[in-house]
Design a protein around this motif. Structure first.
Motif, mmCIF file in Angstrom:
data_model
loop_
_atom_site.group_PDB
_atom_site.id
_atom_site.type_symbol
_atom_site.label_atom_id
_atom_site.label_comp_id
_atom_site.label_asym_id
_atom_site.label_seq_id
_atom_site.Cartn_x
_atom_site.Cartn_y
_atom_site.Cartn_z
ATOM 1 N N GLU A 2 -2.311 -8.283 6.542
ATOM 2 C CA GLU A 2 -2.374 -8.783 7.957
ATOM 3 C C GLU A 2 -3.135 -10.259 7.587
ATOM 4 N N HIS B 53 -4.443 -1.514 6.136
ATOM 5 C CA HIS B 53 -4.416 -2.795 6.426
ATOM 6 C C HIS B 53 -5.157 -3.496 5.146
ATOM 7 N N ASP C 102 -8.904 -0.533 7.470
ATOM 8 C CA ASP C 102 -8.524 -2.049 7.266
ATOM 9 C C ASP C 102 -9.717 -2.499 6.399
ATOM 10 N N GLU D 139 -8.041 2.745 14.166
ATOM 11 C CA GLU D 139 -8.337 1.750 13.126
ATOM 12 C C GLU D 139 -9.867 1.241 13.203
ATOM 13 N N HIS E 110 -9.568 -12.586 8.740
ATOM 14 C CA HIS E 110 -8.893 -11.999 7.530
ATOM 15 C C HIS E 110 -8.478 -13.235 6.711
ATOM 16 N N ASN F 247 -6.362 -6.573 3.754
ATOM 17 C CA ASN F 247 -6.804 -7.700 3.917
ATOM 18 C C ASN F 247 -7.934 -8.069 3.333
ATOM 19 N N HIS G 275 -12.122 -5.249 7.756
ATOM 20 C CA HIS G 275 -13.103 -4.578 8.611
ATOM 21 C C HIS G 275 -14.103 -3.756 7.991
HETATM 22 ZN ZN LIG Z 1 -6.165 -4.501 10.814
#
Ligand SMILES: [Zn+2]
Length: 258
Positions: free
Chosen positions: A237, A195, A166, A133, A210, A197, A169
């Protein structure tokens, strides 16, 4: 489209049901600890359920670091959690890209990643696919910038490694979400999981906080576009438990259907 959430590990199928989730992700142990997973009484039930399962490895794992006392246990812990993930029929185990200590050469980190997969092969291999990730922070991270990600993939691509994107991120790590899937695919050739978010922080803040999709600093349409372009399952998440995550899942379903 398969959409779901990261949930508490005590009863993941019940948590999935309360959110109408097709996909569920959880930790097998305390994410801040170093424990190997214990056998679960509900493993067979989770494996048999139609809900797709992903396992997130503990946060402490850092197979890239030059610190032997972290790197060596990290390899073993990742193998153990991959075995635990197989017992619940998981599609993969998600692990962060890791980072180096101040003064280290990032090239050593990529080589340590390669050695991790070589070590795992000697042990019979990871029991489920490993999905690396992208992360939000750090100047010496192996998978924050996509420039670093490309070098990481040069080192580990031959091992059939998977990737988890993500969106929080990427945004907080300084990678634009416009066209993000094409840029990742050019490097990794695959995206196994999104992910999905929001972020409480500014672009390139380096902060990993997040947020729900319809609040925060990320245009939620960009998250929808990333899911659509990747064709991968997506897990939120996000905060708010059943209500907050349930609303995020409902939002994604509605947008993806339109
Ligand atoms: Zn994540």
């Amino acid at each position: 489209m398969r959409i779901g959430a990261h949930v508490d590990s005590a009863d993941p199928l019940a948590e999935a049901a309360t959110r109408s989730a097709d996909v569920v992700q959880f930790f097998l142990t305390d994410p801040q600890g170093w424990e190997n997973p214990e056998p679960r009484a509900d493993a067979a039930a989770i494996k048999a359920a139609p809900t797709e399962v992903f396992i997130h490895a503990p946060y402490r794992i850092n197979v890239a670091t030059t610190n032997n006392r972290i790197r060596i246990p990290s390899r073993k812990l990742l193998l153990a959690h991959a075995a635990g993930a197989a017992e619940v029929g998981a599609s993969g185990i998600i692990v962060h890209g890791g980072h180096m200590q101040k003064g280290d050469d990032l090239a050593t980190g990529f080589d340590n990643w390669r050695k991790t997969f070589a070590y795992a092969q000697e042990q019979g291999g990871f029991a489920v696919p490993v999905l690396i990730e992208n992360t939000a922070s750090g100047d010496l991270a192996c998978a924050r910038s996509f420039e670093a990600l490309a070098r990481l993939w040069d080192a580990v691509g031959e091992f059939g490694v998977g990737f988890c994107l993500d969106t929080c991120h990427a945004h907080a790590g300084g990678e634009d979400l416009v066209g993000v899937v094409d840029r990742v695919m050019a490097i990794t050739g695959r995206i196994d999981l999104i992910h999905a978010n929001g972020s409480r922080d500014e672009f390139d803040s380096g902060r990993d906080r997040h947020d729900n999709l319809q609040s925060g600093m990320i245009d939620p349409k960009l998250v929808v576009a990333a899911i659509r372009a990747s064709g991968a399952p997506a897990v939120v998440e996000t905060p708010g438990g059943q209500d907050g995550q349930g609303a995020d899942i409902a939002y994604l379903r509605a947008e993806l259907a339109s």
